[in-house]
Design a protein around this motif. Structure first.
Motif, PDB file in Angstrom:
ATOM      1  N   SER A  16      32.884  41.791  33.731  1.00  0.00           N
ATOM      2  CA  SER A  16      32.402  42.756  32.747  1.00  0.00           C
ATOM      3  C   SER A  16      31.463  43.770  33.420  1.00  0.00           C
ATOM      4  O   SER A  16      31.429  44.939  33.015  1.00  0.00           O
ATOM      5  CB  SER A  16      31.685  42.062  31.603  1.00  0.00           C
ATOM      6  OG  SER A  16      30.489  41.437  32.032  1.00  0.00           O
ATOM      7  N   ASN A  28      37.297  44.649  30.419  1.00  0.00           N
ATOM      8  CA  ASN A  28      37.126  44.190  29.046  1.00  0.00           C
ATOM      9  C   ASN A  28      38.175  43.116  28.764  1.00  0.00           C
ATOM     10  O   ASN A  28      39.367  43.396  28.734  1.00  0.00           O
ATOM     11  CB  ASN A  28      37.294  45.351  28.070  1.00  0.00           C
ATOM     12  CG  ASN A  28      37.050  44.932  26.634  1.00  0.00           C
ATOM     13  OD1 ASN A  28      36.742  43.765  26.355  1.00  0.00           O
ATOM     14  ND2 ASN A  28      37.201  45.866  25.719  1.00  0.00           N
ATOM     15  N   ASP A  40      33.821  35.950  33.278  1.00  0.00           N
ATOM     16  CA  ASP A  40      33.717  37.088  32.357  1.00  0.00           C
ATOM     17  C   ASP A  40      32.503  37.947  32.687  1.00  0.00           C
ATOM     18  O   ASP A  40      32.575  39.180  32.677  1.00  0.00           O
ATOM     19  CB  ASP A  40      33.603  36.601  30.916  1.00  0.00           C
ATOM     20  CG  ASP A  40      34.919  36.067  30.384  1.00  0.00           C
ATOM     21  OD1 ASP A  40      35.968  36.403  30.954  1.00  0.00           O
ATOM     22  OD2 ASP A  40      34.895  35.307  29.404  1.00  0.00           O
ATOM     23  N   THR A  41      31.368  37.296  32.962  1.00  0.00           N
ATOM     24  CA  THR A  41      30.139  38.033  33.265  1.00  0.00           C
ATOM     25  C   THR A  41      30.324  38.915  34.489  1.00  0.00           C
ATOM     26  O   THR A  41      29.939  40.093  34.486  1.00  0.00           O
ATOM     27  CB  THR A  41      28.972  37.055  33.516  1.00  0.00           C
ATOM     28  OG1 THR A  41      28.774  36.257  32.348  1.00  0.00           O
ATOM     29  CG2 THR A  41      27.691  37.808  33.845  1.00  0.00           C
TER      30      THR A  41
END
Length: 212
Positions: free
Chosen positions: A205, A210, A201-202
């Motif tokens: 992102s 999203n 996710d990091t």
């Protein structure tokens, strides 16, 4: 929503461009190391499932050469650079100028193993450095570890951990040659980038994905 649904061609193109920058830096470093032209490019980047990742490397039982690094810092995970034994042999012969080395018969050749490890170190380090520069994240690779084993054995731990977030890996295809002979065939390898669950996710992102 799955990662495949959320990640767009724009993010993949960005990863490809980061890969090409890293490949250019690696080619320069390798050229100085072997004192001959090294050409390198990243023709494609994709997100692959567990099964697709194994198949890209020839299947779980296929024996390959792999340079492994652990990634630490703002994102964590595992990174592998994988070559078939025939491709590893071709590249080492290009680097050393020898036609006598074969990973089918010379697995204890220290010069060959050292050259392959250093090649993987430069390639992986250059890609991670470009990723760090582009995203502004601090990313630190571990000391590289060379392994020659079945794909399933080499990737098992990383993929087992990664499967907690959906069984996907980032696959970075790489074409390169270390020869001043224009007729010399390219060597083809794969980077398998396996971020830890919280790091996937990091990473995306920062590239505008999203996941909510």
């Amino acid at each position: 929503m799955s990662y495949l649904d959320s990640i767009t061609h724009l993010q993949l193109d960005t990863l490809k461009e980061i890969g090409n920058i890293g490949a250019g830096n690696a080619a320069t470093a390798l050229s100085l190391l072997v004192n001959k032209p090294v050409m390198m490019s990243v023709p494609s980047v994709k997100i692959a499932t567990f099964d697709e990742t194994m198949e890209l490397a020839g299947g779980a039982d296929n024996v390959v050469a792999s340079v492994y690094m652990r990634i630490e810092g703002d994102i964590t995970g595992n990174m592998y650079f994988i070559l078939s034994l025939s491709q590893a042999t071709r590249f080492i012969n290009q680097m050393t100028g020898s036609n006598q080395i074969s990973f089918d018969h010379s697995l204890d050749d220290e010069i060959s193993l050292s050259a392959l490890t250093e090649m993987g170190n430069i390639l992986s380090g250059s890609y991670l450095s470009s990723l760090s520069d582009f995203t502004g994240m601090k990313i630190y690779p571990s000391v590289p570890v060379l392994g020659i084993d079945m794909v399933g054995a080499l990737l098992g731990y990383g993929l087992l951990e990664f499967s907690q977030v959906g069984d996907y890996a980032i696959i970075i295809d790489t074409d390169f040659t270390a020869s001043d002979n224009k007729e010399e065939k390219d060597v083809n390898g794969h980077f398998f980038l396996l971020p830890d669950p919280e790091s996937f996710d990091t990473l995306f992102s920062t590239l505008g994905v999203n996941m909510e």
